[in-house]
Design a protein around this motif. Structure first.
Motif, mmCIF file in Angstrom:
data_model
loop_
_atom_site.group_PDB
_atom_site.id
_atom_site.type_symbol
_atom_site.label_atom_id
_atom_site.label_comp_id
_atom_site.label_asym_id
_atom_site.label_seq_id
_atom_site.Cartn_x
_atom_site.Cartn_y
_atom_site.Cartn_z
ATOM 1 N N GLY A 280 0.869 -1.203 -0.031
ATOM 2 C CA GLY A 280 -0.099 -0.134 -0.048
ATOM 3 C C GLY A 280 0.943 1.256 -0.030
ATOM 4 O O GLY A 280 1.932 1.194 -0.411
ATOM 5 N N ASN A 281 0.525 2.356 0.585
ATOM 6 C CA ASN A 281 1.076 3.616 0.765
ATOM 7 C C ASN A 281 2.689 3.370 1.087
ATOM 8 O O ASN A 281 3.587 3.731 0.326
ATOM 9 C CB ASN A 281 0.500 4.434 1.692
ATOM 10 N N MET A 282 3.070 2.728 2.043
ATOM 11 C CA MET A 282 4.329 2.698 2.813
ATOM 12 C C MET A 282 5.113 1.730 2.161
ATOM 13 O O MET A 282 6.227 2.185 1.776
ATOM 14 C CB MET A 282 4.266 2.118 4.351
ATOM 15 N N ASN B 107 -0.124 -8.064 -2.774
ATOM 16 C CA ASN B 107 -1.272 -7.532 -2.476
ATOM 17 C C ASN B 107 -2.273 -8.409 -2.731
ATOM 18 O O ASN B 107 -2.216 -9.433 -3.874
ATOM 19 C CB ASN B 107 -1.399 -6.169 -2.964
ATOM 20 N N ARG B 108 -3.301 -8.155 -2.086
ATOM 21 C CA ARG B 108 -4.741 -8.845 -2.658
ATOM 22 C C ARG B 108 -5.253 -8.264 -3.720
ATOM 23 O O ARG B 108 -6.257 -8.874 -4.071
ATOM 24 C CB ARG B 108 -5.557 -9.388 -1.634
ATOM 25 N N ASN C 5 1.175 -14.610 -0.987
ATOM 26 C CA ASN C 5 2.123 -14.167 0.115
ATOM 27 C C ASN C 5 3.160 -15.182 0.374
ATOM 28 O O ASN C 5 4.230 -15.081 0.829
ATOM 29 C CB ASN C 5 1.397 -13.730 1.474
ATOM 30 N N VAL D 67 1.154 -4.739 6.184
ATOM 31 C CA VAL D 67 -0.307 -4.568 6.329
ATOM 32 C C VAL D 67 -0.686 -3.852 7.613
ATOM 33 O O VAL D 67 0.036 -3.461 8.257
ATOM 34 C CB VAL D 67 -0.931 -5.913 6.299
ATOM 35 N N VAL E 140 6.820 -2.581 9.456
ATOM 36 C CA VAL E 140 6.502 -1.293 9.711
ATOM 37 C C VAL E 140 5.150 -0.836 10.523
ATOM 38 O O VAL E 140 4.828 0.265 10.514
ATOM 39 C CB VAL E 140 6.493 -0.713 8.358
ATOM 40 N N ALA F 80 2.518 0.155 13.553
ATOM 41 C CA ALA F 80 2.275 0.767 14.681
ATOM 42 C C ALA F 80 1.898 -0.130 15.658
ATOM 43 O O ALA F 80 0.915 -1.260 15.340
ATOM 44 C CB ALA F 80 1.533 1.890 14.498
ATOM 45 N N PRO G 41 8.540 4.154 9.624
ATOM 46 C CA PRO G 41 8.749 5.116 8.305
ATOM 47 C C PRO G 41 7.654 6.362 8.552
ATOM 48 O O PRO G 41 6.872 6.338 9.466
ATOM 49 C CB PRO G 41 8.587 4.315 7.189
#
Ligand SMILES: NC(=O)C1=CN([C@@H]2O[C@H](COP(=O)(O)OP(=O)(O)OC[C@H]3O[C@@H](n4cnc5c(N)ncnc54)[C@H](OP(=O)(O)O)[C@@H]3O)[C@@H](O)[C@H]2O)C=CC1
Ligand SMILES: O=C(O)[C@@H]1CCC=N1
Length: 273
Positions: free
Chosen positions: A12-14, A36-37, A57, A71, A98, A100, A122
């Motif tokens: 995705g974004n990151m 990605n799905r 995956n 994810v 990555v 949180a 990040p």
């Protein structure tokens, strides 16, 4: 450059930002796998950067030396369980998370093994090579440590922290903080519109000023940020009125409280997930 294969699980974004930085900085696209799905997202990352893509995956897990878990935190449990069920031996691979709010201990529980792990925090300016990544290592080899450093330096600056809890501090200082700056920009943009500037001009004026202020701080390291502010603030002038109003309304304390709320949320997620 290293010939390690690296797989991004959940592009995705990151992941898109990190992959872009790696390719632009000379990492071989053939050594990067994106999963990605959603096929549209894979088509975009393949078209933009020429990396390998797959919706599988487990195939990426099998083929790569380094696995980036990217994810949303709430989806991590299901993903890690699917890795456990895959039959792939990942005991000697390096994992980078990555996410949180998920500790190394919790991620290892999810994976069912005490794998080598680096936690990374990040931020979205990584897309432009202007990012900040906080890193915390847990069991990686010196060579892997160097590899991770090289990967994230492709997206901006890197800082390693000694204590894992400092990753939550990094979230408050740099992971989430682009949103604080955007909120401030939004507020100025809204008021500019209320003063009669067109939508287009309001946007142009605020973005150029934010960029100029950031570049002034960046290019004049010998001048404190506080002094840069003072340099705009003429005695008996207009800026003084605006800044004193912001201070009297508690802006400085409010920002500190917001950052504490950010850290508290990361800590709460560690208990929830
Ligand atoms: N955005 C930010 O500013 C930052 C984010 N992070 C962390 O980065 C991580 C990713 O965030 P971000 O990139 O913004 O999130 P995104 O939702 O943009 O990216 C995650 C992608 O993974 C896909 N996905 C979800 N589950 C699976 C799966 N099992 N297999 C394959 N693909 C899957 C999602 O698909 P779908 O769209 O269908 O859900 C989505 O496209 C999070 O853990 C977040 O905490 C860290 C620092 C900053
Ligand atoms: O909001 C979040 O939870 C993620 C982590 C830092 C930025 N975005």
């Amino acid at each position: 450059m290293s010939d390690k294969k690296i797989a991004f699980i959940g592009t995705g974004n990151m992941s898109y930002a990190i992959i872009g930085g790696m390719v632009k900085n000379g990492f071989a696209a053939k050594n990067i796998i994106a999963t990605n799905r959603n096929q549209d997202k894979l088509a975009k990352v393949a078209a933009d950067f020429g990396v390998q893509t797959t919706a599988d995956n487990n195939a990426a897990l099998r083929d790569a030396d380094v696995i980036v878990l990217s994810v949303k935190p709430q989806m991590m449990g299901e993903l890690c369980q699917s890795f456990q069920d895959s039959g792939v031996d990942f005991s000697n691979k390096l994992f980078i998370s990555v996410a949180a709010g998920l500790t190394v201990k919790r991620l290892r529980e999810m994976l069912g093994q005490d794998v080598k792990m680096v936690r990374c925090m990040p931020n979205t300016p990584s897309l432009l090579g202007r990012g900040v990544s906080g890193l915390y290592g847990a069991g990686e080899t010196a060579e892997e440590h160097e590899f991770v450093q090289q990967v994230f330096e492709c997206t901006g600056i890197v800082v390693w922290v000694e204590q894992e809890s400092q990753i939550n501090d990094i979230i408050a200082v740099t992971g989430s903080s682009p949103a604080y700056f955007f909120l401030f920009m939004e507020a100025i943009e809204e008021k500019a519109k209320a003063l009669g500037f067109s939508d287009e001009d309001a946007r142009r004026l605020v973005q150029q000023t934010a960029l100029g202020a950031a570049e002034m701080a960046l290019s004049q390291q010998d001048i404190s940020i506080s002094q840069l502010r003072a340099n705009v603030t003429s005695k008996g002038g207009t800026t003084h009125e605006a800044v004193e109003h912001l201070k009297s309304q508690g802006l400085v304390g409010t920002v500190a409280d917001a950052m504490d709320a950010c850290i508290a949320r990361a800590e709460a997620m560690e208990k929830e997930l």
